[in-house]
Design an enzyme around this catalytic site. Structure first.
Site, mmCIF file in Angstrom:
data_model
loop_
_atom_site.group_PDB
_atom_site.id
_atom_site.type_symbol
_atom_site.label_atom_id
_atom_site.label_comp_id
_atom_site.label_asym_id
_atom_site.label_seq_id
_atom_site.Cartn_x
_atom_site.Cartn_y
_atom_site.Cartn_z
ATOM 1 N N ASP A 1 1.718 -7.003 -4.158
ATOM 2 C CA ASP A 1 1.219 -7.168 -2.934
ATOM 3 C C ASP A 1 1.889 -8.006 -1.948
ATOM 4 O O ASP A 1 2.037 -9.321 -2.546
ATOM 5 C CB ASP A 1 -0.392 -7.583 -3.207
ATOM 6 C CG ASP A 1 -1.298 -7.423 -1.856
ATOM 7 O OD1 ASP A 1 -2.059 -6.537 -2.048
ATOM 8 O OD2 ASP A 1 -1.006 -8.258 -0.967
ATOM 9 N N THR B 1 1.043 -1.069 0.046
ATOM 10 C CA THR B 1 -0.028 0.074 -0.091
ATOM 11 C C THR B 1 1.027 1.249 0.063
ATOM 12 O O THR B 1 0.596 2.385 -0.498
ATOM 13 C CB THR B 1 -0.968 0.006 1.326
ATOM 14 O OG1 THR B 1 -1.602 -1.277 1.262
ATOM 15 C CG2 THR B 1 -1.947 1.220 1.361
ATOM 16 N N ASP C 1 0.680 -7.090 5.109
ATOM 17 C CA ASP C 1 -0.207 -8.332 5.297
ATOM 18 C C ASP C 1 0.750 -9.627 5.891
ATOM 19 O O ASP C 1 0.451 -10.218 6.694
ATOM 20 C CB ASP C 1 -0.767 -8.611 4.252
ATOM 21 C CG ASP C 1 -2.122 -7.872 4.055
ATOM 22 O OD1 ASP C 1 -2.304 -7.246 4.932
ATOM 23 O OD2 ASP C 1 -2.786 -7.950 3.035
HETATM 24 N N1 ASP Z 1 -2.328 -5.984 1.011
HETATM 25 C C1 ASP Z 1 -1.281 -5.029 1.261
HETATM 26 C C2 ASP Z 1 -0.095 -6.074 1.206
HETATM 27 O O1 ASP Z 1 0.304 -6.587 2.241
HETATM 28 C C3 ASP Z 1 -1.782 -4.329 2.555
HETATM 29 C C4 ASP Z 1 -0.628 -3.236 2.893
HETATM 30 O O2 ASP Z 1 0.155 -2.799 2.061
HETATM 31 O O3 ASP Z 1 -0.597 -3.056 4.255
HETATM 32 O O4 ASP Z 1 0.694 -5.841 0.312
#
Ligand code: ASP
Length: 344
Positions: A59, A15, A92
């Site tokens: 991601d 993110t 994540d």
């Molecule tokens: N879905 C994202 C990831 O883990 C969430 C984040 O960036 O915190 O890449």
């Protein structure tokens, strides 16, 4: 004044470097160069920042040990040129990646700080700027020509943690991580308070070694009331399975059914390493404390103590990948290698 610290930012995705696609509303990764241009404050820091990016930012749900090896390789290649490293990734799976890196980087004498954010860097209410800026500041901290932080850490929402003690606990709050069994290494308020007594110090003359082989013939089995024999057997029967994290209740307890004990015994007899890790977020396994863990103790399950599941599974991958002998496996697992467990 000492020399300016050289910091390498390693952008893997997440993110922190995402923008909203306003036509679909979905978040997608953008060119990393824009991340730096989005934070002009970075130029005010008293350090030199360079960056390197994964060709295709991902991601963190798509991360696997080959990505961890890529991060380790980048750090190895640039280790002498930089004073500290900041790894940007999604939150994540950040506790897994950063735990893994803590094992892969042996005798680290420089900081490796993982960070990310809950909101994209371009968002008005973003947490990305604080996380990134303070992570860089921490990575740049020097004292008597030595890095103050000499281990793999995770920085999020004003707290610096030992990475292999963390767990992601919240998908909504800015405070997304916790480290219940080990105190924060630093806290950022008006001042940056370092908890010096808890820091790891590695001896400079010990050679920095990078381990890139992680053996993924491992599994996690979480107990729940009502789990049946077929399910357990399905897991124990996975071809080539070498090690299992058994997530037990409370202080390392499990049902006392004969079939459970005999199936575990048979699997151990065939060479499977089984680690007893508690499902609780805090506290420790104490086999033998309750009658419901006496049989597990007799089976000589490896005692995970107060290790997190994230650290346990990555430590298994690391030890198996390093070719640790079957005989010494248990002793080495129960030894704190990077501060990942409390040794009594
Ligand atoms: N879905 C994202 C990831 O883990 C969430 C984040 O960036 O915190 O890449």
């Amino acid at each position: 004044m000492g020399k300016k610290a050289n910091i390498l930012l390693i952008y893997t995705g997440g993110t922190i470097g995402m923008v909203k696609d306003y036509s679909s509303g979905a978040l997608r990764a953008f060119n990393f160069k824009k991340l730096v241009s989005n934070i002009p404050e970075l130029s005010q820091l008293a350090c030199k920042i360079e960056s390197i990016s994964f060709k295709t930012p991902i991601d963190s749900s798509n991360m696997n040990p080959s990505h961890w090896a890529s991060i380790a390789e980048i750090i190895e290649k640039h280790y002498d040129r930089y004073d500290g490293f900041v790894v940007l990734q999604g939150s994540d799976t950040m506790s897994y990646s950063s735990s893994a890196l803590s094992f892969m980087l042996e005798n680290l004498t420089k900081p490796v700080i993982f960070t990310g954010s809950q909101l994209p860097i371009g968002d008005l209410r973003t947490d990305a700027k604080e996380n990134l800026i303070t992570s860089i500041q921490i990575a740049a901290l020097q004292e008597n020509n030595q890095a103050v932080i000499q281990e793999v850490c995770l920085y999020f929402e004003y707290k610096l943690y030992r990475a292999n003690r963390t767990t992601k606990i919240n998908a909504e709050h800015f405070q997304a991580f916790t480290s219940i069994n080990f105190p924060a290494l630093a806290e950022s308020g008006v001042h940056l308070k370092i908890n010096r007594n808890s820091l790891r110090k590695n001896l400079k003359h010990n050679k920095f070694i990078v381990h890139k082989i992680m053996d993924t013939n491992v599994a996690i089995f979480k107990l729940f009331p009502g789990f049946n024999r077929a399910l357990l057997r399905g897991v124990l029967g996975i071809p080539n399975l070498k090690a299992l994290v058994l997530e037990t209740y409370g202080a390392g307890n499990a049902p006392t059914d004969d079939w459970l004990i005999s199936d575990l015994k048979e699997a151990i007899g065939k060479g499977l390493h089984i680690v007893n890790v508690t499902q609780c977020s805090g506290g420790s396994v104490m086999m033998g404390r309750y009658s419901t863990s006496e049989k597990l103790k007799k089976l000589q399950l490896i005692n995970g103590g107060d290790i997190t599941t994230e650290a346990a599974i990555t430590k298994l991958m690391y030890l198996l990948g390093s070719g640790v002998s079957h005989k010494s496996f248990r002793t080495i697992f129960e030894t704190s290698l990077r501060g990942e467990l409390t040794q009594n």
